[in-house]
Write an enzyme that holds these catalytic residues in place. Structure first.
Site, mmCIF file in Angstrom:
data_model
loop_
_atom_site.group_PDB
_atom_site.id
_atom_site.type_symbol
_atom_site.label_atom_id
_atom_site.label_comp_id
_atom_site.label_asym_id
_atom_site.label_seq_id
_atom_site.Cartn_x
_atom_site.Cartn_y
_atom_site.Cartn_z
ATOM 1 N N GLU A 22 59.824 63.603 6.528
ATOM 2 C CA GLU A 22 60.903 63.102 7.381
ATOM 3 C C GLU A 22 60.378 62.964 8.810
ATOM 4 O O GLU A 22 60.158 63.964 9.489
ATOM 5 C CB GLU A 22 62.085 64.075 7.336
ATOM 6 C CG GLU A 22 63.251 63.621 8.184
ATOM 7 C CD GLU A 22 64.374 64.651 8.202
ATOM 8 O OE1 GLU A 22 65.517 64.271 7.925
ATOM 9 O OE2 GLU A 22 64.112 65.836 8.503
ATOM 10 N N ALA A 29 69.362 71.317 -0.436
ATOM 11 C CA ALA A 29 68.518 72.195 0.367
ATOM 12 C C ALA A 29 68.794 73.608 -0.131
ATOM 13 O O ALA A 29 67.983 74.206 -0.849
ATOM 14 C CB ALA A 29 68.821 72.044 1.844
ATOM 15 N N CYS A 41 73.498 79.657 -5.088
ATOM 16 C CA CYS A 41 73.649 79.853 -3.642
ATOM 17 C C CYS A 41 75.056 80.376 -3.345
ATOM 18 O O CYS A 41 76.023 79.922 -3.941
ATOM 19 C CB CYS A 41 73.432 78.503 -2.971
ATOM 20 S SG CYS A 41 73.945 78.431 -1.268
ATOM 21 N N TYR A 84 70.092 62.994 16.767
ATOM 22 C CA TYR A 84 68.773 62.763 17.350
ATOM 23 C C TYR A 84 68.702 61.325 17.881
ATOM 24 O O TYR A 84 69.669 60.560 17.785
ATOM 25 C CB TYR A 84 67.683 63.060 16.311
ATOM 26 C CG TYR A 84 67.648 64.520 15.906
ATOM 27 C CD1 TYR A 84 67.467 65.517 16.853
ATOM 28 C CD2 TYR A 84 67.828 64.913 14.567
ATOM 29 C CE1 TYR A 84 67.442 66.872 16.491
ATOM 30 C CE2 TYR A 84 67.808 66.253 14.202
ATOM 31 C CZ TYR A 84 67.622 67.223 15.167
ATOM 32 O OH TYR A 84 67.611 68.550 14.813
ATOM 33 N N TYR A 133 64.628 58.686 10.364
ATOM 34 C CA TYR A 133 65.674 59.704 10.468
ATOM 35 C C TYR A 133 66.687 59.273 11.529
ATOM 36 O O TYR A 133 66.421 59.353 12.721
ATOM 37 C CB TYR A 133 64.992 61.022 10.844
ATOM 38 C CG TYR A 133 65.833 62.261 10.851
ATOM 39 C CD1 TYR A 133 67.134 62.302 10.387
ATOM 40 C CD2 TYR A 133 65.287 63.459 11.318
ATOM 41 C CE1 TYR A 133 67.872 63.470 10.402
ATOM 42 C CE2 TYR A 133 66.005 64.636 11.339
ATOM 43 C CZ TYR A 133 67.296 64.627 10.888
ATOM 44 O OH TYR A 133 68.029 65.788 10.905
ATOM 45 N N PRO A 160 65.093 67.022 3.070
ATOM 46 C CA PRO A 160 64.432 67.747 4.158
ATOM 47 C C PRO A 160 65.272 68.941 4.613
ATOM 48 O O PRO A 160 66.487 68.816 4.775
ATOM 49 C CB PRO A 160 64.346 66.696 5.272
ATOM 50 C CG PRO A 160 64.364 65.377 4.553
ATOM 51 C CD PRO A 160 65.239 65.586 3.364
HETATM 52 FE FE1 SF4 Z 1 70.964 79.979 2.044
HETATM 53 FE FE2 SF4 Z 1 72.610 82.008 1.443
HETATM 54 FE FE3 SF4 Z 1 72.394 79.938 -0.185
HETATM 55 FE FE4 SF4 Z 1 70.361 81.605 0.060
HETATM 56 S S1 SF4 Z 1 72.348 82.109 -0.760
HETATM 57 S S2 SF4 Z 1 70.265 79.389 0.051
HETATM 58 S S3 SF4 Z 1 70.533 82.171 2.195
HETATM 59 S S4 SF4 Z 1 73.159 79.869 1.886
#
Ligand code: SF4
Ligand code: ADP
Length: 697
Positions: A104, A319, A343, A175, A170, A29
């Site tokens: 979630e 994520a 990333c 939370y 969750y 999530p």
């Molecule tokens: Fe997030 Fe930056 Fe990775 Fe893109 S490059 S997923 S904006 S952390």
């Protein structure tokens, strides 16, 4: 190309309760700034990840009741039947590619002030709002607990009706359920407080009730923190967590394990590297025989395989890697590992949630644009003509324009003045902690190297005359921007040194060019994002006394949006950097910096010998202006189309430069209605007649 057999294990199906994931790629999530407000954008974006090969694609936090609402941060919701319809948009798109969809379920407790619904938030005690709103929660009595359990069950049933395959309980991230588990916070005197058995009671009830409600067809997952509280990086403080985990180990169908410290769990690359949760995970797999998923900003298939083989986790949770590259699994499957868009750990994606706007990504300019612009992360529209394109400047904007144009099939010439492409990312990546930013360049350079239709000319500073000599049909200027030595005083750019004084100041460009100060130095930060703090660190590492000053009321103020401000500030403090807030720089004479308080106007002095001005930038549009000037400022008189992109057009974050380069490439030769350039995802009131709504859209 075919898959490297070393990576076979990543494609092994795994049974999760009553469902089976086709592979080990699990999009955990994550928030999107879309949620219940922009369901069409959301569904298309999640569907894209399924198309890219993710075996499981989950929602963001999904509110179970109006007394748990987080605006301005946008969650999803499962409050009523219209939410089921909105969720079906997503599950249909996810299922269309053979992936499982996970929901979630979330109850915020003291973290949500419910300022949209005006419902009183419930928590175990009358707690202050955890994110600073002047609201407190109502201490839940027995009937409130019964209500909560009923809401959770109803939301689970709606999730099932919306065709989700996995439903989460969750129990982390501060939370409501995390508060019940907390041995310090939970001081209840009834059967939900006190002993560990009592504190886990509500979670155990919810797991059982969710299984009872939907377990015949849906797997039930629990999101749980492996450590007790935020500790130092890599130093787990597990407390009684292991005992708790042992008590519940066999209850759900899947454990989604993270840690209490958000700054490590989703830390920026400046402070946190790939696989950072591993030290916290060491007991998890030995305690449960249920499948386990965890995150670690994994972009390397070798690391992923190693995590599974060494028994750290069964599923590769992601994520950010799934945001930067929705096709990461498909690329590993196709043996095209070099093409993974890794990333960079900048957390610009998270800023969408912070600011309440749709998610965006530095590396992936199509993120969030799947529905409203119809952009696909791997497919470009074919070229609409045979013209040649000249891109001037090989920073993020120019590189992305060249890559995307090349992919469209255009013949492209990229001219870069310096010895290497990369522009600002090349320079910034050499600063402390910033090395992963080089991935912006590396990915594009690698892609361009496989395109015979794109030629790169280095050490090629182009003048207007040179541009004409190339004879291209389209010219796009991506020559970037330079840091100013002045500051903006609210009305105009103004110098802080007098011309006659002979005193000079440094800019970030000087520092990145290796022109460094000697002696006590002030970093004056009006930019407010990461660079001021990074330069302060760099100068401190040279052994100088460093003062960080800013007119803002926080260090690197904008990093609050990327969830790193606490980390930045504590890091600078640890380095012994002095911090001066809410003061603007008035003047500097080479020995004394004069500052004025932003509130009282009262002045104060700081003795320093150097100042680095991290303020604003000036567009480097000399070439663009010269080309226009040569055509009497009428672009129609030029023998080519002319455009400017990225920082040369308007200085901004790297994500904006990449987006601008990509957009130029997409829209060259495509008619775009500038009056209505994108589809608007918002509540549609539907048809009306005589002031009455005819349908509830
Ligand atoms: Fe997030 Fe930056 Fe990775 Fe893109 S490059 S997923 S904006 S952390
Ligand atoms: P952006 O973030 O918009 O991509 P950058 O500042 O990162 O901008 O990159 C701009 C690039 O343009 C730099 O690498 C710089 O060397 C290059 N450049 C600037 N002027 C010229 C020019 N006249 N000819 C060729 N390259 C140029």
């Amino acid at each position: 190309m075919t898959r490297d057999p070393r990576y076979d294990i990543l494609f092994k199906p795994l049974k999760i309760g009553p469902v089976t994931t086709k592979n080990r790629f699990f999009q955990v999530p994550h928030c999107t700034g879309m949620g219940f407000i922009r369901p069409r954008m959301l569904a298309e974006m999640r569907g894209m990840k399924a198309e890219g090969g993710w075996g499981v694609v989950c929602t963001e936090y999904n509110s179970i009741h109006p007394s748990s609402e987080d605006l301005k941060h946008v969650s999803s919701s499962l409050w009523d039947d219209s939410d089921i319809r909105a969720s079906r948009l997503m599950t249909d798109k996810v299922h269309a590619h053979g992936a499982l969809a996970g929901a979630e379920l979330w109850y915020g407790g003291s973290r949500s002030a419910n300022m949209m619904t005006r419902e009183v938030a419930l928590d175990l005690d009358s707690l202050p709002n955890a994110v600073g709103h002047p609201f407190q929660t109502r201490a839940m009595d027995k009937s409130d607990i019964r209500d909560l359990r009923r809401w959770h069950r109803k939301a689970a049933l709606r999730a099932k009706e919306a065709e989700f395959d996995i439903v989460y309980v969750y129990a982390t991230h501060g939370y409501l359920l995390a508060n019940f588990l907390d041995p310090v916070r939970n001081t209840r005197g009834d059967e939900y407080g006190g002993s560990m058995e009592n504190r886990t009671r509500l979670i155990r009830e919810l797991i059982e009730e969710t299984k009872d409600a939907v377990g015949d067809r849906c797997a039930v997952a629990v999101r749980f923190a492996a450590d007790e509280q935020a500790g130092e990086d890599g130093k787990p403080i597990t407390g009684e967590r292991r005992d708790m985990f042992e008590m519940m180990a066999h209850m759900p169908d899947l454990w989604d394990i993270n840690i209490a410290n958000y700054d490590v769990e989703m830390g920026v690359s400046r402070f946190t590297k790939e696989g950072a949760l591993e030290p916290y995970m060491d007991f998890v797999k030995s305690v449960t025989d249920k499948p386990v998923v965890t995150v670690g900003r994994f972009t390397s298939p070798d690391t992923m395989v190693s995590q599974i083989k060494r028994g750290v986790t069964d599923l590769i949770g992601a994520a950010r890697p799934s945001i930067a590259d929705p096709f990461l699994p498909a690329k590993i499957e196709a043996g095209d590992v070099n093409a993974i868009r890794e990333c960079i750990g900048c957390n610009i994606c998270y800023s969408g949630d912070s600011i309440s706007v749709p998610i965006r990504c530095t590396q992936n300019p199509t993120m969030g644009e799947e529905w409203r612009k119809g952009w696909h992360p791997e497919k470009m529209n074919p070229k609409g003509g045979d013209g040649r394109v000249l891109v001037v400047g090989g920073g993020p904007a120019g590189l992305e324009a060249a890559r995307a144009l090349g992919k469209r099939g255009y013949d492209v010439i990229l001219a870069e003045a310096s010895r290497q492409v990369g522009g600002r990312v090349l320079r910034e990546a050499s600063l402390p902690g910033m090395s992963e930013y080089i991935r912006v360049k590396n990915y594009r350079e690698q892609q361009l190297s496989e395109m015979p239709n794109v030629e790169i000319f280095l050490e090629s500073f182009l003048s207007a005359q040179d541009v004409h000599a190339v004879g291209a049909d389209h010219v796009v200027i991506a020559t970037g921007a330079n840091w100013r030595a002045e500051r903006f005083n609210g009305n105009e750019y103004t110098p802080v040194v007098t011309n006659s004084s002979g005193v000079d100041v440094f800019t970030p460009d000087d520092i990145m060019d290796g022109k460094l100060p000697n002696g006590p130095t002030m970093i004056y930060d009006e930019d407010g994002y990461y660079l001021g703090g990074v330069i302060a660190e760099k100068i401190r590492h040279l052994g100088h006394d460093v003062t960080y000053a800013t007119p803002a009321d926080a260090v690197s103020k904008w990093t609050e949006n990327t969830s790193e401000s606490w980390r930045v500030r504590s890091h600078l403090m640890t380095l012994g950097i002095k911090i001066v807030l809410s003061k603007s720089l008035q003047s500097f004479d080479g020995q004394t910096a004069m500052l004025a308080c932003e509130f009282s106007g009262q002045t104060s002095e700081v003795n320093v010998e150097n100042i680095v001005m991290v303020t604003q930038r000036r567009t480097n549009d000399t070439l663009y202006q010269a080309l226009l000037e040569g055509a009497d400022r009428d672009p129609g008189k030029l023998p080519f189309t002319l455009a400017r992109i990225g920082d040369c057009d308007a200085p901004a974050i790297i994500a904006a430069a990449i987006y601008s380069g990509h957009r130029y490439a997409r829209e060259l030769d495509v008619p775009v209605d500038v009056d209505e350039p994108l589809r608007h995802d918002r509540t549609d009131v539907g048809e009306t007649k005589d002031g009455e709504y005819l349908q509830n859209a």
